[in-house]
Scaffold this motif. Structure first.
Motif, PDB file in Angstrom:
ATOM      1  N   GLU A 257      47.608  -1.005  88.343  1.00  0.00           N
ATOM      2  CA  GLU A 257      47.123  -2.329  87.863  1.00  0.00           C
ATOM      3  C   GLU A 257      47.583  -3.443  88.758  1.00  0.00           C
ATOM      4  O   GLU A 257      48.793  -3.599  88.644  1.00  0.00           O
ATOM      5  N   ARG A 258      46.582  -3.970  89.344  1.00  0.00           N
ATOM      6  CA  ARG A 258      47.102  -5.489  90.230  1.00  0.00           C
ATOM      7  C   ARG A 258      47.523  -6.316  89.301  1.00  0.00           C
ATOM      8  O   ARG A 258      47.130  -6.533  87.905  1.00  0.00           O
TER       9      ARG A 258
ATOM     10  N   LYS B 156      52.713  -7.029  94.358  1.00  0.00           N
ATOM     11  CA  LYS B 156      53.069  -6.331  93.074  1.00  0.00           C
ATOM     12  C   LYS B 156      52.084  -5.571  92.295  1.00  0.00           C
ATOM     13  O   LYS B 156      50.991  -6.151  92.305  1.00  0.00           O
ATOM     14  N   ALA B 157      52.338  -4.490  91.808  1.00  0.00           N
ATOM     15  CA  ALA B 157      51.415  -3.786  90.806  1.00  0.00           C
ATOM     16  C   ALA B 157      52.145  -3.010  89.864  1.00  0.00           C
ATOM     17  O   ALA B 157      53.333  -2.910  89.799  1.00  0.00           O
ATOM     18  N   VAL B 158      51.512  -2.572  88.844  1.00  0.00           N
ATOM     19  CA  VAL B 158      52.146  -1.677  87.948  1.00  0.00           C
ATOM     20  C   VAL B 158      51.482  -0.323  88.006  1.00  0.00           C
ATOM     21  O   VAL B 158      50.200   0.057  88.108  1.00  0.00           O
TER      22      VAL B 158
ATOM     23  N   ASP C  95      56.930  -0.627  87.993  1.00  0.00           N
ATOM     24  CA  ASP C  95      56.608  -1.692  88.846  1.00  0.00           C
ATOM     25  C   ASP C  95      56.812  -1.007  90.197  1.00  0.00           C
ATOM     26  O   ASP C  95      57.710  -0.260  90.497  1.00  0.00           O
ATOM     27  N   VAL C  96      55.470  -1.464  90.953  1.00  0.00           N
ATOM     28  CA  VAL C  96      55.535  -0.893  92.285  1.00  0.00           C
ATOM     29  C   VAL C  96      55.221  -2.293  93.379  1.00  0.00           C
ATOM     30  O   VAL C  96      54.870  -3.133  92.913  1.00  0.00           O
ATOM     31  N   THR C  97      55.533  -1.912  94.636  1.00  0.00           N
ATOM     32  CA  THR C  97      54.872  -2.736  95.656  1.00  0.00           C
ATOM     33  C   THR C  97      53.966  -1.878  96.388  1.00  0.00           C
ATOM     34  O   THR C  97      54.312  -0.947  96.917  1.00  0.00           O
ATOM     35  N   VAL C  98      52.803  -2.633  96.642  1.00  0.00           N
ATOM     36  CA  VAL C  98      51.897  -1.996  97.354  1.00  0.00           C
ATOM     37  C   VAL C  98      51.715  -2.323  98.802  1.00  0.00           C
ATOM     38  O   VAL C  98      51.084  -3.642  98.970  1.00  0.00           O
TER      39      VAL C  98
END
Length: 105
Positions: free
Chosen positions: A27-28, A35-37, A46-49
């Motif tokens: 989920e952007r 950042k995205a979920v 939480d992640v970084t794309v």
């Protein structure tokens, strides 16, 4: 020959070899690029794309979002089928012509 069994066997082999492709569900977060979920199997994280076609974050820009909302309001959403069957969008033709002109093609 039972093709269903053949395909099932080949698919099971891919899974067993860990070569079956799984897609990460993200989920952007507008305004928080990159950042995205991640909807991970064990819960949200939480992640970084770092790898994305939206590498400069224009998909989060308010003017881009407004233009997309305007276009959806005028033309609807969804492809409606292939160009061969349901025709092509005048907006897409105009975009293609503009890009061709930009690149002298």
């Amino acid at each position: 020959m039972n093709y269903r069994d053949v395909f099932k066997s080949k698919l099971n082999q891919l899974v067993a070899e860990n070569r079956y492709r799984h897609f990460v569900e993200l989920e952007r977060i507008v305004g928080a690029h990159p950042k995205a979920v991640w909807n991970a199997p064990d819960g949200k994280r939480d992640v970084t794309v770092w790898c994305s076609n939206d590498y400069i974050g224009m998909g989060h820009h308010p003017d881009v979002i407004a233009a997309l909302q305007d276009a959806a309001g005028q033309h609807g959403t969804g492809a409606g089928g292939t160009r061969n069957i349901s025709g092509t969008s005048a907006s897409i033709v105009a975009l293609e012509q503009e890009l061709a002109s930009l690149h002298n093609k």
